[in-house]
Design a protein around this motif. Structure first.
Motif: not given
Length: 150
Positions: A76-81, A113-117
């Protein structure tokens, strides 16, 4: 007062972490600081999972706070972390010193930093003071959570 450091928890921190988890009305009902074996097994599991980080806040060699941060890859959310903050605790005699805020800000920055949105957390419906604390830090009560004990 010496500098506060936030670091990855170690096996030796388990007694301090469990004591903080048990030191409130809800935790007192569900935690067992006298039997650390299940916590040691859980720590071993989460410590080897690259999507988990359990941290402690420490000053002068004393563990004063803790939280667990989980990174959740998703479609979901375009493949978000997204990241999930859990088990936030601050030692009773240091509450009100800003330590909880430092922990949460660390978790938000680490998530970024880990790329979470998105950073999310839950808080028991009875923890009204905690709700105010999270809202003060910019979190919004946007969802209604459900649990099913197994």
């Amino acid at each position: 007062m010496s500098e506060l450091s936030i670091r990855r928890a170690t096996f030796d921190d388990i007694p301090d972490i469990v004591a903080m988890l048990a030191d409130d009305p809800l935790g007192a009902q569900r935690e067992s600081p006298d039997d650390l074996e299940p916590y040691r097994a859980a720590f071993t599991e989460l410590d080897r999972d690259p999507h988990q980080v359990l941290v402690v806040a420490e000053r002068d060699g004393r563990v004063l706070g803790t939280l667990q941060l989980t990174l959740i890859p998703g479609l979901s959310r375009r493949g978000a972390t997204r990241s999930l903050i859990e088990g936030v605790r601050v030692h009773a005699d240091t509450r009100g010193e800003g330590l909880g805020e430092r922990l949460i800000r660390w978790a938000v920055e680490e998530s970024r930093r880990q790329g979470a949105v998105l950073v999310q957390l839950t808080s028991d419906a009875t923890r009204v003071d905690a709700h105010r604390f999270y809202e003060k830090l910019g979190f919004e009560a946007s969802h209604l959570g459900f649990k099913l004990p197994l």
